[in-house]
Write a protein that holds these residues in place. Structure first.
Motif: not given
Lengths: 238, 57
Positions: A178, A180, A186-190, A217, B17-21, B29, B31, B39-40
């Motif tokens: 993916k 992102q 800090a927070t990453w969205a697809d 990224r 949407v999918g998120l990573d933090y 992670r 979905e 979430i920050p």
């Protein structure tokens, strides 16, 4: 002083193959048409901008084995292919060109006293896209993310991304890649998701519309037993 | 007790949407369609503004 780049640093990927080891030159050319709008009474010709166009040309050395340049490129004549050209050392953040290319010419020539040479010409369709490398060509054996690339500001016109998977091994290996994006690192969205890859020589160009935040990224998820994928990812803000 | 002494209500969100933090020092992670906890705080405004999360009801 500007930071110049030696030509040896360039690399070329097409349809999931790394062709760098066969090629000695690569040129990505762009040009723009103009339309003349000179009118009566004018002393100087006047023009307005027209359509842009781009082509790709490469030269290199012939090799005829399985997976070598002749097998990869000769059969593709007249078809649309996916190319990524990196004109500097391949690393996250490096500038690259991505393009959909119709291969218009493939020549093989031999001369007494020289190595057998190949020449490839291609017509880009949809233009050349100035991209940034998000994952340099290299192996990954576990799920992870790439370093973030900072564009200093968000953009509003979408993004295209180019994935080439040059090698794969393991038992029923899978690779999900993916792009992102993030406004704050800090927070990453697809943002864009490639189709799952399960074998070598997978490739895809995907495009999305809308906002692309300041940071982008790579995110990659590996599955299966002892997976090992070698891949390259670049993305262009549109 | 004055209002100022009350703790702010905990806000919960759903990822669209999918998120990573990072939350509590660990990578998270989430979905799309799932509850997104931790979430920050600095990320919440832009995620809401861009329609990437919504407040859970």
């Amino acid at each position: 002083m500007p930071s110049f780049t030696h030509g040896k640093e360039a690399s070329v990927l097409t349809n999931g193959y790394d062709m760098s080891a066969y090629l000695s030159s690569v040129t990505v050319a762009g040009e723009a048409e103009v339309a003349e709008v000179t009118t009566l009474g004018a002393d100087d010709k006047a023009y307005i901008p027209g359509l842009r166009d781009a082509t790709l040309s490469t030269e290199g050395f012939y090799a005829g084995g399985t997976g070598d340049i002749d097998e990869v490129l000769a059969a593709r004549l007249g078809t649309q292919t996916v190319w990524t050209v990196v004109m500097q050392a391949d690393a996250v953040g490096a500038l690259a060109y991505g393009a959909r290319v119709i291969d218009t010419s493939y020549e093989v020539g031999a001369e007494l006293g020289g190595a057998v040479a190949v020449t490839i010409e291609g017509q880009m369709t949809g233009g050349r896209e100035a991209a940034r490398v998000l994952h340099a060509l290299g192996s990954e054996t576990a799920t992870g993310t790439g370093a973030s690339v900072d564009n200093s500001a968000s953009t509003a016109n979408g993004l295209s991304a180019y994935l080439h998977v040059t090698a794969a091994s393991g038992t029923t290996p899978t690779l999900d890649v993916k792009v992102q994006h993030s406004a704050d690192d800090a927070t990453w969205a697809d943002l864009a998701t490639f189709a799952q890859v399960t074998s070598a020589n997978g490739y895809e160009r995907i495009a999305v519309t809308g906002t692309v935040n300041r940071y982008i990224r790579a995110q990659f998820t590996l599955g299966g037993t002892s997976p090992d994928f070698t891949f390259h990812l670049a993305a262009a803000r549109l | 007790m004055d209002d100022k002494d009350k703790k702010p209500a905990k806000r919960t969100f759903v990822a669209l949407v999918g998120l990573d933090y990072m939350a509590g020092g660990k990578p998270v992670r989430v979905e799309a369609g799932k509850k997104a906890d931790g979430i920050p705080a600095r990320s919440i405004p832009w995620l809401i503004e861009q329609g990437l999360i919504k407040e859970a009801k």
